[in-house]
Design a protein around this motif. Structure first.
Motif, PDB file in Angstrom:
ATOM      1  N   PHE A  82       8.690  10.079   3.588  1.00  0.00           N
ATOM      2  CA  PHE A  82       8.833  10.631   2.235  1.00  0.00           C
ATOM      3  C   PHE A  82       8.926   9.471   1.251  1.00  0.00           C
ATOM      4  N   ASP A  97       9.915  13.710  -3.510  1.00  0.00           N
ATOM      5  CA  ASP A  97       8.929  14.034  -2.478  1.00  0.00           C
ATOM      6  C   ASP A  97       9.620  14.727  -1.303  1.00  0.00           C
ATOM      7  N   THR A 101      10.516  18.304  -2.193  1.00  0.00           N
ATOM      8  CA  THR A 101       9.336  19.152  -2.328  1.00  0.00           C
ATOM      9  C   THR A 101       8.808  19.597  -0.967  1.00  0.00           C
ATOM     10  N   ARG A 102       8.868  18.715   0.029  1.00  0.00           N
ATOM     11  CA  ARG A 102       8.131  18.994   1.273  1.00  0.00           C
ATOM     12  C   ARG A 102       8.985  19.333   2.493  1.00  0.00           C
ATOM     13  N   ASP A 131       8.691  22.804   3.801  1.00  0.00           N
ATOM     14  CA  ASP A 131       7.328  23.337   3.895  1.00  0.00           C
ATOM     15  C   ASP A 131       7.049  23.714   5.354  1.00  0.00           C
ATOM     16  N   LEU A 133       4.889  21.379   7.310  1.00  0.00           N
ATOM     17  CA  LEU A 133       5.256  19.978   7.555  1.00  0.00           C
ATOM     18  C   LEU A 133       5.128  19.675   9.057  1.00  0.00           C
ATOM     19  N   ASN A 185       2.976   7.745   8.045  1.00  0.00           N
ATOM     20  CA  ASN A 185       3.133   8.930   8.885  1.00  0.00           C
ATOM     21  C   ASN A 185       2.459   8.695  10.231  1.00  0.00           C
TER      22      ASN A 185
END
Ligand code: FES
Length: 579
Positions: free
Chosen positions: A415, A420, A423-424, A427, A430, A506
């Motif tokens: 992140f 960020d 926000t995620r 999700d 993810l 990532n």
């Protein structure tokens, strides 16, 4: 310098520079003070004691300190001193944005200059909420007058549906339960009312309790300063006794530099391990050491504290709360249990050694303060991790972590910052599982700025719902002392300065090995060099004002996060009078 009459009282008192003359300036200094009903005898050469107060209704943990100040004043007067209370900026963890840490050094400057500029011979520091303690001690240390700390004390134990709940610790756990759907909104609201039910600071072994205990461990307060609840009458008595004692400290010229030395800091590191203290203590102790020019570095925490057992069974690492700790005997009882692990020869504000201060102490509850033969955790000290991901070090608090995760290899989920992350993280798309390592960057001292306490990132909702309650998390942020989890913090250098944390992508694999102090990003040096060349620093967050100053001068967490120009002391010599 003004013309002076032969001063009454102790000619060495710096307050005589203001109050000890019969000329125009002496008139001015005394006369304006008399508008408060001050009698002539206040100026007869008795020690003038400053009471540095962080009282504020915006700092709920310190909101009762005006009452504490009144008790200090009584003690000062009882012993023939003249008390003068003065305010400094206060820092409340819960309300201040973006984070109280941004302002710790500012408050230390306020304290230092307020002491030095005024007719004060000795000072009592009234603090409580996390940053108020280090800020006041840092400022006072740079002046080096006789100094004694009075903490506000912890709140009474929180209560919720027949059980105890702890500040912060249960906020975090109940919030996760609420998000996982296992705790109702009604129950969450009830806990809100029951958690903070008296004056005082967080009653877990969070940063406020940690710093209050470490101040006691370093000899800067009277015994039991660390744990007496804020609303216990013995807290008021301690304040009154501290007021009495500071007057004698002025007479004895027992300055802060005569109390603190290397032994004080080594004791603080060991005792921090034994109480399960906050990772924030590392930054604050390094900063205080910097002001006093006592050598201390990050490696000392690992070397000195690593194999000290956790004896205090207190949240967040254990079960009980500060009220229980005090009734069990408080810090003196814990120090007695530590035996030869603590250097009892260290000096204290009482004029006696640490060992003399705890003579006759009894541990009244070995469930709360464990004997060394039955610790909560055997090797509990804060561990320092190093490697290509943290060349200048990172921290983990093993006592608050999941043991099975302390040696772990996982896929990074990165992140770019707090926004960020928010926000995620929930999700459903993810790409994350329980073995992944959550990485958040640009939340350090310069990146955020101020290094907020966001390192204990909430877990992805979909994993919470499937029963996961801990994962490895890595960031250049801090973590509340009340928090827990397998959380690697204070990665240095931070990402916004181009530290290796900025280069993680990532899917990279990261290895942690707490036993061997290793934090490794499993990416080749050639690839890291390529990424480094492509890296561009994030835009600077502020150009002017205090935040601009902060960005220009704050040092990294491995050296205490003080401003580079504040390290050391300027003393307390009375400045030239310009009236
Ligand atoms: Fe003030 Fe925790 S919020 S001590």
């Amino acid at each position: 310098m003004t013309k002076k009459d032969p001063p009454a009282g102790n000619p060495a008192l710096r307050s005589r520079e203001w109050f000890g003359t019969s000329d125009r300036n002496g008139f001015m200094h005394r006369s304006w003070m008399k508008n408060q009903g001050t009698p002539n005898r206040a100026f007869d050469g008795r020690p003038v004691i400053g009471i540095c107060n962080t009282w504020s209704e915006l700092t709920p943990c310190n909101a009762h300190l005006r009452g504490i100040a009144e008790a200090v004043k009584l003690g000062v007067i009882e012993n023939g001193g003249f008390p003068v209370e003065f305010p400094v900026m206060s820092l409340g963890e819960t309300l201040l944005r973006p984070t109280a840490m941004l302002f710790r050094n500012l408050v230390s400057m306020d304290v230092e200059e307020s002491i030095r500029a005024n007719p004060i011979d000795g000072v009592v520091l009234l603090c409580g909420c996390d940053k108020t303690t280090p800020a006041l001690v840092m400022g006072a240390a740079s002046c080096d007058l006789p100094t004694i700390v009075v903490s506000g004390g912890p709140m009474l134990n929180g209560k919720f549906r027949g059980r105890d709940i702890g500040s912060g610790t249960n906020l975090f756990s109940m919030s996760e339960e609420h998000r996982a759907g296992t705790l109702s909104a009604q129950a969450f609201l009830e806990a809100e009312a029951g958690m903070s039910r008296s004056a005082g600071h967080c009653m877990t072994m969070g940063t406020a309790s940690t710093m209050a205990c470490l101040i006691e461990a370093m000899g800067l307060s009277l015994p039991q300063n660390g744990a007496i609840p804020a609303v216990d009458s013995r807290r008021t008595l301690l304040a009154r006794d501290s007021g009495f004692r500071i007057v004698d400290m002025v007479r004895e010229d027992l300055r802060l530099s005569k109390v603190l030395d290397r032994r004080s800091f080594e004791n603080a590191i060991r005792i921090n391990a034994a109480i399960g203290g906050s990772t924030n203590a590392v930054i604050h102790l390094l900063a205080i050491a910097g002001r006093t020019r006592i050598p201390l570095d990050l490696a000392d925490f690992d070397r000195i504290g690593r194999h000290v057992p956790l004896l205090a069974d207190l949240m967040p690492a254990g079960r009980y709360l500060m009220e229980d700790f005090y009734y069990a005997g408080g810090l003196p009882a814990l120090i007695a249990e530590l035996g030869e692990l603590v250097d009892g020869s260290a000096a204290t504000v009482t004029g006696r050694s640490l060992a003399q201060n705890i003579e006759g102490t009894v541990n009244w509850n070995p469930e709360v303060i464990r004997p060394r033969a039955n610790p909560v955790v055997k090797d509990a000290g804060i561990a320092v991790l190093r490697g290509n991901l943290a060349p200048n070090g990172a921290l983990i608090k093993p006592a608050a972590a999941t043991p099975a995760l302390l040696k772990h290899r996982g896929r990074a989920v990165v992140f770019e910052g707090l926004q960020d992350f928010r926000t995620r993280i929930d999700d459903p798309a993810l790409d994350v599982d329980a073995d992944c390592i959550l990485v958040m960057r640009n939340v350090g001292l310069r990146g955020f700025p101020g290094m907020p306490e966001v390192g204990n990132m909430p877990l992805p909702r979909k994993l919470l719902e499937s029963g996961v309650r801990d994962m490895v998390r890595i960031s250049d942020a801090r973590m509340s002392g009340t928090a827990y989890g397998t959380v690697i913090l204070h990665v240095a250098p931070e990402a916004s300065l181009g530290g290796p944390l900025a280069l993680v992508r990532n899917g990279d694999f990261i290895e942690i090995d707490m036993e061997n102090g290793r934090l490794h990003l499993d990416v080749s040096e050639e690839e890291l060099d390529r990424r480094r060349k492509d890296w561009t620093p994030p835009p600077r967050k502020a150009t002017r004002g205090y935040e601009g100053l902060f960005l220009d001068h704050v040092m990294q967490p491995d050296t205490g996060a003080d401003f580079d120009f504040l390290v050391g002391q300027s003393g307390a010599e009375a400045r030239e009078n310009a009236h």
